[in-house]
Design an enzyme around this catalytic site. Structure first.
Site, PDB file in Angstrom:
ATOM      1  N   LYS A 118     -23.179-138.940 -63.896  1.00 18.57           N
ATOM      2  CA  LYS A 118     -23.276-139.286 -62.477  1.00 18.57           C
ATOM      3  C   LYS A 118     -23.491-140.786 -62.255  1.00 18.57           C
ATOM      4  O   LYS A 118     -22.922-141.371 -61.334  1.00 18.57           O
ATOM      5  CB  LYS A 118     -24.419-138.510 -61.842  1.00 18.57           C
ATOM      6  CG  LYS A 118     -24.104-137.049 -61.703  1.00 18.57           C
ATOM      7  CD  LYS A 118     -25.295-136.314 -61.131  1.00 18.57           C
ATOM      8  CE  LYS A 118     -24.829-135.012 -60.512  1.00 18.57           C
ATOM      9  NZ  LYS A 118     -25.910-134.377 -59.759  1.00 18.57           N
ATOM     10  N   CYS A 170     -33.135-125.354 -55.325  1.00 12.08           N
ATOM     11  CA  CYS A 170     -31.773-125.243 -54.776  1.00 12.08           C
ATOM     12  C   CYS A 170     -31.005-124.135 -55.483  1.00 12.08           C
ATOM     13  O   CYS A 170     -30.012-123.640 -54.981  1.00 12.08           O
ATOM     14  CB  CYS A 170     -31.038-126.581 -54.818  1.00 12.08           C
ATOM     15  SG  CYS A 170     -31.257-127.531 -56.300  1.00 12.08           S
ATOM     16  N   ASP A 212     -29.648-141.867 -63.606  1.00 13.24           N
ATOM     17  CA  ASP A 212     -29.456-140.413 -63.654  1.00 13.24           C
ATOM     18  C   ASP A 212     -29.041-140.009 -65.057  1.00 13.24           C
ATOM     19  O   ASP A 212     -28.293-140.715 -65.718  1.00 13.24           O
ATOM     20  CB  ASP A 212     -28.407-139.967 -62.636  1.00 13.24           C
ATOM     21  CG  ASP A 212     -28.457-138.466 -62.397  1.00 13.24           C
ATOM     22  OD1 ASP A 212     -28.971-138.048 -61.354  1.00 13.24           O
ATOM     23  OD2 ASP A 212     -27.999-137.707 -63.279  1.00 13.24           O
ATOM     24  N   CYS A 224     -50.772-141.787 -50.693  1.00 12.37           N
ATOM     25  CA  CYS A 224     -49.745-141.689 -51.732  1.00 12.37           C
ATOM     26  C   CYS A 224     -49.219-140.257 -51.827  1.00 12.37           C
ATOM     27  O   CYS A 224     -49.591-139.390 -51.032  1.00 12.37           O
ATOM     28  CB  CYS A 224     -50.276-142.192 -53.068  1.00 12.37           C
ATOM     29  SG  CYS A 224     -51.311-141.024 -53.978  1.00 12.37           S
ATOM     30  N   ASP A 260     -35.412-134.107 -58.185  1.00 16.64           N
ATOM     31  CA  ASP A 260     -35.485-132.739 -57.677  1.00 16.64           C
ATOM     32  C   ASP A 260     -36.702-131.997 -58.220  1.00 16.64           C
ATOM     33  O   ASP A 260     -36.735-130.789 -58.220  1.00 16.64           O
ATOM     34  CB  ASP A 260     -34.203-131.982 -58.051  1.00 16.64           C
ATOM     35  CG  ASP A 260     -33.977-131.953 -59.557  1.00 16.64           C
ATOM     36  OD1 ASP A 260     -34.868-132.401 -60.308  1.00 16.64           O
ATOM     37  OD2 ASP A 260     -32.913-131.491 -59.997  1.00 16.64           O
ATOM     38  N   ASN A 261     -37.684-132.738 -58.741  1.00 20.02           N
ATOM     39  CA  ASN A 261     -38.835-132.011 -59.278  1.00 20.02           C
ATOM     40  C   ASN A 261     -40.126-132.811 -59.082  1.00 20.02           C
ATOM     41  O   ASN A 261     -40.113-134.036 -58.998  1.00 20.02           O
ATOM     42  CB  ASN A 261     -38.623-131.670 -60.760  1.00 20.02           C
ATOM     43  CG  ASN A 261     -38.521-132.915 -61.613  1.00 20.02           C
ATOM     44  OD1 ASN A 261     -39.532-133.487 -62.007  1.00 20.02           O
ATOM     45  ND2 ASN A 261     -37.298-133.363 -61.869  1.00 20.02           N
ATOM     46  N   ARG A 291     -21.982-131.067 -51.675  1.00 22.45           N
ATOM     47  CA  ARG A 291     -22.972-131.839 -50.916  1.00 22.45           C
ATOM     48  C   ARG A 291     -23.158-133.273 -51.384  1.00 22.45           C
ATOM     49  O   ARG A 291     -23.838-134.042 -50.729  1.00 22.45           O
ATOM     50  CB  ARG A 291     -24.327-131.117 -50.959  1.00 22.45           C
ATOM     51  CG  ARG A 291     -25.000-131.118 -52.329  1.00 22.45           C
ATOM     52  CD  ARG A 291     -26.255-130.285 -52.323  1.00 22.45           C
ATOM     53  NE  ARG A 291     -26.985-130.316 -53.570  1.00 22.45           N
ATOM     54  CZ  ARG A 291     -26.622-129.721 -54.705  1.00 22.45           C
ATOM     55  NH1 ARG A 291     -25.484-129.048 -54.759  1.00 22.45           N
ATOM     56  NH2 ARG A 291     -27.378-129.791 -55.783  1.00 22.45           N
TER      57      ARG A 291
HETATM   58 ZN   LIG Z   1     -53.357-140.828 -53.078  1.00 22.20          ZN
END
Ligand SMILES: [Zn+2]
Length: 345
Positions: free
Chosen positions: A88, A190, A62, A173, A132-133, A73
């Protein structure tokens, strides 16, 4: 009790008694190396479980610092981490080593990008998505397919969650599901719609559950699990392999090759942009010299893991590898300009 004390697996006794795992499964778990990419709520919940259940090596990657609006959270982190400005990955490593000293836990403060992905995933048996992306997930998808490593997609926004296993050569995938990155503003984040703690907790639990099945030799499908944590429900939706999928059928690696990589990335959840140095990471910036150079232009604080520079409207956090987090804007161009102004390049 004497026999119990001698048994190195005694602490996992209740897990071993669960028949689909058993002693053999526990041995496989103990041999495993799992990489957790991103340590927000998903990554923190997943890493906490993986370490406690006895995964041999858990690497937590991270790039961010613990922030106040994470704590509602994200387990593992505390107000002390916040006060100390801890990254983090550093905070998670310390907390999880205290939870289980018999396994290897490695917090890595680094950006997961096309330049670092292969190195960071080398030797991994599984990859758990705590990002998160979409751009980073498409990169994980590329690197996992390229290296033949199963990975577990997870996403949580509001009370909704999504989970999917990607087993190279066996299942569809991530690109079979999402062909391209949605345009900015097209998907909720978020920051815009918020997130409640149960959503990422359920999602990460399902990711770990699938990971555990993979480690113990169970066959997985590539279904998409659609979860709601407010009015609890889980649906399983089949995801067939996309006809001519660029990633898993044609073998293109557009995200791993860097063709699709952005230099400035707007981060989810706060007014913050990450700017990577044009010359690549690992430039070994001399933060003390930089602190001296910036003196008089604004407020400079030399912290243990980074340098903080506040020019009155933007805050720049500069890391030794040349990476910069610009706080106070979600405008990538403005962030890039500030970095160019103060750091050059
Ligand atoms: Zn695929």
């Amino acid at each position: 009790m004497a026999a119990a004390k001698k048994d190195p697996f005694w602490r996992y006794d209740r897990q071993i008694r669960f028949k689909p795992i058993g002693r053999e499964g526990q041995q496989a778990i103990a041999r495993a190396s799992v990489v957790v990419v991103g340590c927000g709520a998903l990554g923190a919940v997943a890493a906490d479980m993986l370490v406690r259940m006895g995964v041999g090596r858990t690497a937590i990657i991270d790039r961010d610092i613990v922030e106040l609006h994470n704590l509602h959270r994200q387990p593992v982190f505390t107000e002390r981490d916040l006060q100390e400005g801890r990254p983090k990955a550093v905070a998670a490593e310390a907390a999880l080593k205290a939870a289980n000293s018999e396994v290897q836990v490695e917090g890595i403060v680094e950006d997961f990008n096309y330049r670092s992905a292969v190195r960071l995933c080398r030797g991994a048996d599984l990859i758990v998505d705590g990002t998160d992306n979409f751009e980073t997930r498409l990169l994980i998808n590329d690197v996992a397919l390229e290296m033949g490593i199963p990975w577990f997609y997870g996403g949580a926004i509001g009370a909704d969650g999504l989970v999917k296993a990607v087993v190279p050569g066996k299942t569809s995938c991530f690109r079979c599901l999402i062909e391209d990155i949605p345009d900015p503003g097209d998907t909720p984040t978020c920051e815009t719609v918020g997130v409640i703690a149960p959503a990422p907790h359920i999602v990460a639990s399902l990711q770990v559950s699938l990971a555990l099945r993979a480690l113990t030799g169970d066959e997985l499908d590539g279904n998409l699990l659609v979860v709601n944590a407010w009015k609890p429900a889980i649906r399983s939706v089949a995801v067939p392999q996309l006809d001519g999928c660029p990633a898993c059928v044609k073998g293109e690696r557009r995200f791993l090759s860097g063709e699709e990589a952005g230099i400035a990335t707007v981060l989810c959840g706060s007014k913050m942009v990450q700017v990577l140095p044009p010359g690549g990471l690992k430039m070994e910036i001399d933060l003390d010299a930089l602190a001296a150079a910036l003196e008089g232009l604004g407020k400079v604080s030399r912290l243990r893991f980074y340098l903080m520079f506040d020019d009155g409207s933007l805050k720049l956090m500069v890391f030794p590898d040349g990476r910069c987090l610009v706080k106070g804007t979600d405008d990538a161009a403005r962030a890039r300009a500030a970095v160019a102004r103060y750091l050059g390049g």
